[in-house]
Scaffold this motif. Structure first.
Motif, PDB file in Angstrom:
ATOM      1  N   GLU A 167       0.825  -1.212   0.000  1.00  0.00           N
ATOM      2  CA  GLU A 167       0.000   0.000   0.000  1.00  0.00           C
ATOM      3  C   GLU A 167       0.858   1.260   0.000  1.00  0.00           C
ATOM      4  O   GLU A 167       0.504   2.265  -0.621  1.00  0.00           O
ATOM      5  N   ALA A 168       2.005   1.217   0.681  1.00  0.00           N
ATOM      6  CA  ALA A 168       2.897   2.375   0.707  1.00  0.00           C
ATOM      7  C   ALA A 168       3.446   2.667  -0.690  1.00  0.00           C
ATOM      8  O   ALA A 168       3.491   3.825  -1.130  1.00  0.00           O
ATOM      9  N   ILE A 169       3.864   1.615  -1.389  1.00  0.00           N
ATOM     10  CA  ILE A 169       4.382   1.783  -2.748  1.00  0.00           C
ATOM     11  C   ILE A 169       3.289   2.302  -3.671  1.00  0.00           C
ATOM     12  O   ILE A 169       3.505   3.212  -4.482  1.00  0.00           O
ATOM     13  N   TYR A 170       2.111   1.735  -3.557  1.00  0.00           N
ATOM     14  CA  TYR A 170       0.969   2.179  -4.361  1.00  0.00           C
ATOM     15  C   TYR A 170       0.692   3.666  -4.132  1.00  0.00           C
ATOM     16  O   TYR A 170       0.538   4.445  -5.080  1.00  0.00           O
ATOM     17  N   SER A 171       0.680   4.078  -2.885  1.00  0.00           N
ATOM     18  CA  SER A 171       0.408   5.475  -2.549  1.00  0.00           C
ATOM     19  C   SER A 171       1.499   6.398  -3.089  1.00  0.00           C
ATOM     20  O   SER A 171       1.215   7.480  -3.613  1.00  0.00           O
ATOM     21  N   LEU A 172       2.749   5.972  -2.953  1.00  0.00           N
ATOM     22  CA  LEU A 172       3.871   6.784  -3.432  1.00  0.00           C
ATOM     23  C   LEU A 172       3.834   6.933  -4.949  1.00  0.00           C
ATOM     24  O   LEU A 172       3.959   8.047  -5.478  1.00  0.00           O
ATOM     25  N   LEU A 173       3.644   5.843  -5.665  1.00  0.00           N
ATOM     26  CA  LEU A 173       3.632   5.916  -7.125  1.00  0.00           C
ATOM     27  C   LEU A 173       2.466   6.752  -7.645  1.00  0.00           C
ATOM     28  O   LEU A 173       2.594   7.464  -8.647  1.00  0.00           O
ATOM     29  N   LYS A 174       1.328   6.683  -6.979  1.00  0.00           N
ATOM     30  CA  LYS A 174       0.176   7.495  -7.391  1.00  0.00           C
ATOM     31  C   LYS A 174       0.485   8.982  -7.299  1.00  0.00           C
ATOM     32  O   LYS A 174      -0.084   9.783  -8.048  1.00  0.00           O
ATOM     33  N   LEU A 328       5.186   9.309   4.712  1.00  0.00           N
ATOM     34  CA  LEU A 328       4.884   8.749   3.403  1.00  0.00           C
ATOM     35  C   LEU A 328       4.176   9.757   2.509  1.00  0.00           C
ATOM     36  O   LEU A 328       4.491   9.865   1.314  1.00  0.00           O
ATOM     37  N   GLU A 329       3.263  10.542   3.066  1.00  0.00           N
ATOM     38  CA  GLU A 329       2.484  11.476   2.251  1.00  0.00           C
ATOM     39  C   GLU A 329       3.320  12.624   1.703  1.00  0.00           C
ATOM     40  O   GLU A 329       2.901  13.335   0.791  1.00  0.00           O
ATOM     41  N   GLN A 330       4.526  12.825   2.250  1.00  0.00           N
ATOM     42  CA  GLN A 330       5.407  13.888   1.749  1.00  0.00           C
ATOM     43  C   GLN A 330       6.552  13.350   0.894  1.00  0.00           C
ATOM     44  O   GLN A 330       7.321  14.119   0.317  1.00  0.00           O
ATOM     45  N   MET A 331       6.672  12.038   0.805  1.00  0.00           N
ATOM     46  CA  MET A 331       7.850  11.450   0.159  1.00  0.00           C
ATOM     47  C   MET A 331       7.936  11.781  -1.324  1.00  0.00           C
ATOM     48  O   MET A 331       9.026  12.029  -1.848  1.00  0.00           O
ATOM     49  N   ALA A 332       6.816  11.789  -2.031  1.00  0.00           N
ATOM     50  CA  ALA A 332       6.835  12.116  -3.460  1.00  0.00           C
ATOM     51  C   ALA A 332       7.380  13.531  -3.668  1.00  0.00           C
ATOM     52  O   ALA A 332       8.234  13.762  -4.539  1.00  0.00           O
TER      53      ALA A 332
END
Length: 339
Positions: A167-174, A328-332
């Motif tokens: 889910e973390a990877i999915y969220s980051l790639l989105k 995680l929400e700021q990583m992108a």
């Protein structure tokens, strides 16, 4: 040390007993109750207050995915989904389950022994999980609109994750723009599911995503997921990165191993590398990320508050491998700012 209280939910009497007896082989685990369907499970949750719940997906009255989505937000209970090989496990993880296991062939003793060994490990990990974070992981911010300028084709992004990582990877790639440099990923995941995971990401993110195989060249805007039973390395050839996937002994208890990937990125990409270590139990990836940083790569680690399990990011941070810890929400946004 207090025992981990487990609730086993499965409509099969035989499988409930297999799970219960297997878990009770560990002195640190106590199966406090068994339930035949979600409604029975709800009553048992109120009565026994379990620390962890194992849950079948296909059940009468209500399937496991709907149960997790509708009822479990009321309870902070980590859920491990037990399922046949199916894309449904990713729906369950998206709904809030922290991990999953494939049902074994109960006619094969070795299959059951391997399954119970892995289940015990996952129960112990789940007992430490940040359940709230897993259930909110998919509600991430809008896509970052800039990739931080024109990154050269020499740049390479490597990501490692374990429990909570799908889910973390999915969220980051989105949240990342599709013109990103090539991305290579090791997620601890069983064979077959790595291909399913890649297909899911390909469908629901802006990237071209596929399961990696030897001989593929990394391309901008593409993401490559390591096969569930093979290590993955990169090799620089003529200014391009070529993938190598191979069978091998477990490293840090895992195949594929994040360290194997990160070590190769450190060697082949040097200062053109970007390393991200996300949620997961254990320390796989810490030394490899340190190798990347020593060779000039930029490195990020997921912070504790946003991690489902703050194990791998913590190990990397304490080693000095993480340049910056971020939610995680700021990583992108932070990653794009580094490009």
């Amino acid at each position: 040390m207090r025992k981990i209280k487990v609730l086993v939910v499965d409509d099969s009497l035989v499988f409930r007993e297999v799970l219960s007896r297997g878990l009770m082989l560990d002195s640190n685990i106590e199966v406090v109750a068994k339930a035949v369907d979600p409604y029975d499970a709800r009553d048992k949750i109120l009565e026994f207050e379990p620390d962890v719940m194992t849950c079948d997906i296909e059940m009468p009255k209500m399937n496991g995915i709907e149960f997790i989505r509708r009822l479990l937000p009321q309870y902070s209970i980590p859920v491990i989904v037990i399922s046949t090989i199916s894309n449904a496990v990713f729906d369950a993880l998206n709904a809030g389950a922290v991990d999953f296991l494939v049902k074994p062939d109960i006619r094969t003793p070795q299959s059951i022994e391997d399954f119970i060994r892995e289940l015990i490990s996952k129960v112990k990990t789940a007992a430490k999980a940040n359940v709230l974070q897993q259930r909110t992981a998919s509600s991430q911010p809008s896509v970052v609109t800039s990739g931080g300028g024109e990154a050269s084709d020499q740049r390479l992004i490597a990501i490692g994750a374990s429990t909570g990582g799908t889910e973390a990877i999915y969220s980051l790639l989105k949240a990342l723009p599709p013109e990103m440099p090539g991305i290579v990923i090791v997620q601890h995941i069983p064979p077959v599911f790595s291909r399913m995971f890649a297909e899911r990401l390909n469908q629901f993110t802006p990237f071209q995503v596929r399961e990696a195989s030897s001989g593929l060249y990394v391309q901008r805007g593409h993401v490559y997921i390591a096969p569930g039973d093979q290590h993955m390395k990169v090799k620089k050839l003529g200014g391009r990165y070529k993938l190598e996937c191979f069978q091998g002994a477990k490293v840090n208890g895992h195949c594929p191993s994040v360290d194997v990937l990160f070590d190769s990125v450190a060697k082949e990409a040097g200062a053109d590398g970007f390393g991200l270590i996300l949620t997961g139990m254990g320390y796989d990836g810490a030394k490899g990320l340190m190798s990347m940083r020593r060779r000039g790569a930029r490195t990020l680690g997921q912070n504790e508050a946003s991690s489902v399990v703050y194990g791998m990011p913590k190990a990397a941070f304490e080693l000095g491998a993480v340049e910056k810890q971020v939610p995680l929400e700021q990583m992108a946004r932070v990653l794009c700012g580094m490009l």
